[in-house]
Motif scaffolding. Structure first.
Motif, short mmCIF file in Angstrom:
data_model
loop_
_atom_site.label_atom_id
_atom_site.label_comp_id
_atom_site.label_asym_id
_atom_site.label_seq_id
_atom_site.Cartn_x
_atom_site.Cartn_y
_atom_site.Cartn_z
N GLU A 260 4.21 -5.61 -5.23
CA GLU A 260 5.53 -6.16 -4.90
C GLU A 260 5.46 -7.36 -3.97
O GLU A 260 6.46 -8.04 -3.75
CB GLU A 260 6.39 -5.10 -4.20
CG GLU A 260 6.74 -3.92 -5.04
CD GLU A 260 7.47 -2.84 -4.25
OE1 GLU A 260 8.09 -1.98 -4.90
OE2 GLU A 260 7.44 -2.85 -3.00
N GLY A 261 4.30 -7.58 -3.37
CA GLY A 261 4.18 -8.62 -2.36
C GLY A 261 4.87 -8.22 -1.06
O GLY A 261 5.29 -9.07 -0.28
N PHE A 262 4.99 -6.92 -0.82
CA PHE A 262 5.68 -6.41 0.37
C PHE A 262 4.67 -6.16 1.48
O PHE A 262 3.62 -5.58 1.26
CB PHE A 262 6.42 -5.12 0.04
CG PHE A 262 7.08 -4.49 1.23
CD1 PHE A 262 8.20 -5.08 1.79
CD2 PHE A 262 6.58 -3.33 1.79
CE1 PHE A 262 8.81 -4.51 2.91
CE2 PHE A 262 7.19 -2.75 2.89
CZ PHE A 262 8.31 -3.35 3.45
N ASP A 263 5.02 -6.60 2.68
CA ASP A 263 4.17 -6.41 3.85
C ASP A 263 4.99 -5.68 4.91
O ASP A 263 5.86 -6.26 5.56
CB ASP A 263 3.71 -7.77 4.37
CG ASP A 263 2.76 -7.68 5.54
OD1 ASP A 263 2.81 -6.70 6.31
OD2 ASP A 263 1.94 -8.62 5.69
N LEU A 264 4.72 -4.38 5.07
CA LEU A 264 5.48 -3.55 6.00
C LEU A 264 5.40 -4.08 7.43
O LEU A 264 6.42 -4.20 8.11
CB LEU A 264 5.01 -2.10 5.94
CG LEU A 264 5.67 -1.14 6.93
CD1 LEU A 264 7.17 -1.03 6.66
CD2 LEU A 264 5.01 0.23 6.88
N ALA A 265 4.21 -4.39 7.88
CA ALA A 265 4.05 -4.87 9.26
C ALA A 265 4.86 -6.14 9.50
O ALA A 265 5.50 -6.29 10.55
CB ALA A 265 2.57 -5.11 9.57
N LYS B 231 17.30 0.29 5.68
CA LYS B 231 17.67 1.45 4.87
C LYS B 231 17.46 1.20 3.37
O LYS B 231 17.08 2.10 2.63
CB LYS B 231 19.10 1.89 5.15
CG LYS B 231 19.23 2.65 6.46
CD LYS B 231 20.60 3.29 6.58
CE LYS B 231 20.66 4.27 7.72
NZ LYS B 231 21.92 5.02 7.75
N GLU B 232 17.69 -0.03 2.93
CA GLU B 232 17.43 -0.36 1.52
C GLU B 232 15.95 -0.15 1.21
O GLU B 232 15.59 0.40 0.17
CB GLU B 232 17.83 -1.80 1.23
CG GLU B 232 19.32 -2.00 1.17
CD GLU B 232 19.74 -3.47 1.05
OE1 GLU B 232 18.86 -4.36 0.99
OE2 GLU B 232 20.96 -3.72 1.03
N ARG B 233 15.08 -0.57 2.13
CA ARG B 233 13.65 -0.42 1.90
C ARG B 233 13.23 1.05 1.95
O ARG B 233 12.38 1.48 1.16
CB ARG B 233 12.86 -1.23 2.94
CG ARG B 233 11.38 -1.21 2.69
CD ARG B 233 11.05 -1.96 1.41
NE ARG B 233 9.99 -1.29 0.69
CZ ARG B 233 9.39 -1.79 -0.39
NH1 ARG B 233 9.77 -2.96 -0.87
NH2 ARG B 233 8.45 -1.13 -0.99
N GLN C 88 -2.85 5.41 -0.69
CA GLN C 88 -3.48 4.42 -1.57
C GLN C 88 -2.47 3.90 -2.59
O GLN C 88 -2.40 2.70 -2.85
CB GLN C 88 -4.69 5.02 -2.26
CG GLN C 88 -5.84 5.31 -1.33
CD GLN C 88 -6.96 6.08 -2.01
OE1 GLN C 88 -6.85 6.51 -3.15
NE2 GLN C 88 -8.06 6.27 -1.29
N LYS C 89 -1.69 4.81 -3.17
CA LYS C 89 -0.71 4.40 -4.17
C LYS C 89 0.40 3.57 -3.56
O LYS C 89 0.87 2.60 -4.17
CB LYS C 89 -0.15 5.62 -4.89
CG LYS C 89 -1.18 6.29 -5.79
CD LYS C 89 -0.56 7.37 -6.63
CE LYS C 89 -1.61 8.09 -7.44
NZ LYS C 89 -1.95 7.43 -8.67
N VAL C 90 0.83 3.92 -2.35
CA VAL C 90 1.86 3.14 -1.67
C VAL C 90 1.34 1.75 -1.36
O VAL C 90 2.03 0.75 -1.60
CB VAL C 90 2.34 3.86 -0.38
CG1 VAL C 90 3.18 2.94 0.49
CG2 VAL C 90 3.14 5.11 -0.75
#
Length: 135
Positions: free
Chosen positions: A110-115, A51-53, A101-103
């Motif tokens: 951010e170095g974030f990897d959703l998968a 939920k934070e993400r 593209q922007k996301v």
């Protein structure tokens, strides 16, 4: 009187999407209102982090060109696991493509990897695009 509803309402109410859903992004008119739907299955122990993400993502997409509105619906099972459906309505398929593209750019910065996050937290996701339809 003509009533405009999104096909998503049919899915949420009836549990099925019939012939009106787009089979793929190429079936969608680039200039018609498009609804982006995600359905997440979140284990109880992953809910807070998840939920934070989602708050971060929601705040970001609200500011993007072509964004119209969003909604979220949640349900918990007897074990406390979450099913969350998020809906983002966009002006067009083109607006969604630009937003993606922007996301992705933001995730990279951010170095974030959703998968990786989904796998680590044992979250499953279903994703779909729907066009607005007159009923």
């Amino acid at each position: 009187m003509t009533v405009k509803l999104t096909m998503l309402l049919v899915i949420l109410v009836g549990g099925v999407a019939y012939a009106q859903t787009a089979k793929n992004q190429n079936d969608m008119n680039k200039n018609e209102i498009t609804v982006f739907v995600d359905r997440f299955y979140v284990p109880k122990e992953a809910i807070v982090e998840f939920k934070e993400r989602t708050k971060i993502n929601r705040k970001f997409i609200e500011a993007l060109d072509g964004f119209i509105e969003h909604a979220a619906y949640e349900s918990y099972n007897d074990d406390g696991n979450l099913t969350l459906i998020t809906i983002a309505k966009w002006e067009s398929m083109e607006a969604i493509q630009k937003a993606k593209q922007k996301v992705q750019q933001k995730y990279k910065e951010e170095g974030f990897d959703l998968a990786r996050m989904l796998k680590r937290l044992n979250i499953t996701m279903e994703r779909g695009l729907f066009k607005e339809e007159e009923l």
